[in-house]
Design a protein around this motif. Sequence first.
Motif, short mmCIF file in Angstrom:
data_model
loop_
_atom_site.label_atom_id
_atom_site.label_comp_id
_atom_site.label_asym_id
_atom_site.label_seq_id
_atom_site.Cartn_x
_atom_site.Cartn_y
_atom_site.Cartn_z
N ARG A 247 -12.83 10.98 5.00
CA ARG A 247 -11.48 10.55 5.72
C ARG A 247 -10.79 12.05 6.11
O ARG A 247 -10.55 12.74 5.30
N GLN B 69 -10.24 2.92 -10.72
CA GLN B 69 -9.90 4.23 -10.90
C GLN B 69 -8.51 4.34 -11.45
O GLN B 69 -7.67 3.48 -11.19
N ARG C 43 2.05 5.96 -9.32
CA ARG C 43 1.42 5.15 -8.94
C ARG C 43 1.74 3.74 -9.97
O ARG C 43 1.74 2.48 -9.61
N SER D 261 -7.84 1.24 -0.08
CA SER D 261 -7.42 -0.14 -0.62
C SER D 261 -6.04 -0.14 -1.36
O SER D 261 -5.87 -1.12 -1.76
N ARG D 262 -5.50 0.93 -1.53
CA ARG D 262 -4.29 0.93 -2.27
C ARG D 262 -3.25 -0.22 -1.96
O ARG D 262 -2.72 -0.25 -0.84
C1 MIC Z 1 -9.03 6.93 -0.91
O1 MIC Z 1 -9.87 7.62 -0.81
O2 MIC Z 1 -8.10 7.01 -0.17
C2 MIC Z 1 -8.72 6.61 -2.21
C3 MIC Z 1 -7.70 7.41 -2.94
O3 MIC Z 1 -9.83 6.60 -3.25
C4 MIC Z 1 -8.07 4.96 -2.24
C5 MIC Z 1 -7.59 4.47 -3.26
C6 MIC Z 1 -6.17 4.82 -3.71
O4 MIC Z 1 -5.41 5.03 -2.87
O5 MIC Z 1 -6.17 4.76 -5.14
C7 MIC Z 1 -9.26 4.22 -1.57
O6 MIC Z 1 -10.09 4.47 -0.90
O7 MIC Z 1 -9.20 2.94 -1.87
#
Ligand code: MIC
Length: 661
Positions: free
Chosen positions: A379, A35, A497, A542-543
Amino acid sequence: MGLTVAQKILKKHLVDGDLLSGDEIGIKIDHTLTQDATGTMADLQFEQMGVERVKTEVSVSYIDHKTIQMGFEDADDHKYLQTFAQKYGLYLSKPGNGICHQVHLERFGRPGATLLGSDSHTPTGGGIGMIAIGAGGLDVAAAMAGMPFYMPRPKILGIKLTGKLNDWVTAKDVILKVLQILTTKGNVGWIAEYFGDGIKTLSVPERATITNMGAELGVTTSVFPSDEITRKFLKAQARERDWIPLEADEDAKYDRVIEINLSELEPMIAQPHSPDNVVRVRDIEGLEIDQVCVGSCTNSSYKDGKIVAEILSGKVVNPNIDFVYIAGSKQVARMLADEGSLSKIIAAGARYFEPCCGFCIGAGQAPRNNGVSIRTNNRNFFGRSGTKTAKIYLVSPETAAACALTGKITDPRDLEKLFGISHPKVDIPESFVIDDSRIIPPAFEGEKVELYKGPNIVDPPSGEELPQEISGVITGKFGDKITTDDIMPAGSLLKYRSNVPEYSKYVFMNRDPEFAKKCLENKDKGIHNIIVGGDSYGQGSSREHAALCPMYLGVKVVIAKAIERIHRANLINFGIVPLTFENPDDYEKIEKGDKIKIENIRKALIENSGRVILKNETKNVEIPLNFHLTERERKIILVGGTMMLAKKYAGMSFKEIEIKE
Ligand code: MIC
Ligand code: SF4
């Protein structure tokens, strides 16, 4: 011995290791997903791998997180992603086409395939019978280049669903119940697999709500079988040809089983600031609220939107609240628009946005100070909404609509009594609107495409070899459940980013605003930075920036009571050593600012001793720390990260690489 669904898929894709023994396995990846918040960095890293075209069956680059495009940065990144997709053979899903997980389920996902995504909610694909795993961008770039993906050898947690959901109780309540039982801690290394008669009552998007939010458990992924319900969904997407049957064998063995009777469930709600802080909606009803947001990859399907429309039909939401609605995809938005459901939502007072992540990632609709917000996403971490003092509660779309009408936390089962609203019956349609006009297929002659790079795109920094010893200070000490939103906030900073030097200035901004500055001062003086955390360090997103930016700041080691799977893999990818306390109580023996030494750390990794001693020179105590790293992982760290390894030992397998002192 019989196999579970997960084992069947993994067996077919296994390229390294053994499903029955050993620490990790390597699997072949069929699909990848990126993404726009993680994709730019993943693509920049892919470029450095020197591969001409992606080697997967399908790779899709989605634009969904940064669609606000305030200033040139996001739009520049999007242009880069588009030219990259054209050049290297990816599909591009343009802004407005929808959230990656929803669109992948609708238009690309297929049962039995593996999917690796640079987003932690990639397991949404488990709803359609895929092994779909979230990972850091670098791992996804490597998968695009045809390399296997390594993961801990999974244990299978069978979740047996029996019975049938009562009216007003939903798939969201199922996963909130699972989170209440299993919590967000201690599930690393498991795959959750759903089975039992109860699953026959759940449509694919409902299953996907459950596997999506399985990410909050910290499991590697979650999966449902592929059955007639899956076939019906794919047929309605005009993709019946992608269907295969895939069920667990009668004698399949699960490592652990929990059972949930759907008939006994009630509407549930996760309270601030953790998705496992779950109670019944009844337990906290009546609390006044300020905002209701429906959408996100957890609850943005056609059925979710239609139910909200039916509940709100002919009514207006409570005037004291702000009501936000975001459909998950262009398909959902068009279907709701064509049939008049969207009009009902707008008439009820909704603020309507294009299909995107939006409020979920703090890109807009931040609540007022101390505001109470009821949301359907996955979340509710501290600060994630963009307002540190806000209190975010997570619920189903049904509960959200009920709250929107009353302006208070309300059990949707009361809607009949309060407003005469009976439970809307909504099924999966016979056919969905198919409109792929915002998906650009890969260009035929990729080599002719020129990459576009705006000034905000800065090449990723490279790592450094692990030194012989760590000599530095504890630059930050944080408690339990530190999320990657704590480490590397997103929201309005998403535009950085692709610019690590700039983004790094904001590491731990909401927890310790001086952290980044202090790190850089130390780095300039040759002092190593060390982070200390408690339990479940690095949970959530996952960032990879939560590892990449600390690396840039000179962080060499993270010490915690436990580190979550994706973040741990990201730390290793960027050459940061993940260490755990041998005695968790020793966490108390270190404080921020302490001067420390870890002698011979390099030697310890080469010899795989599993243990190092931290000398706290300020407190004059010694603390034993453990590491549990595979040979592959140790080699990556010693060399200074995955990119360094790829550059130095191009074309060699991990086994062939020999690293000297
Ligand atoms: C999130 O829900 O925290 C995100 C933004 O989709 C992240 C990815 C990111 O930080 O770009 C995720 O879930 O991995
Ligand atoms: Fe987007 Fe939110 Fe889903 Fe992450 S959890 S992919 S920010 S909608």
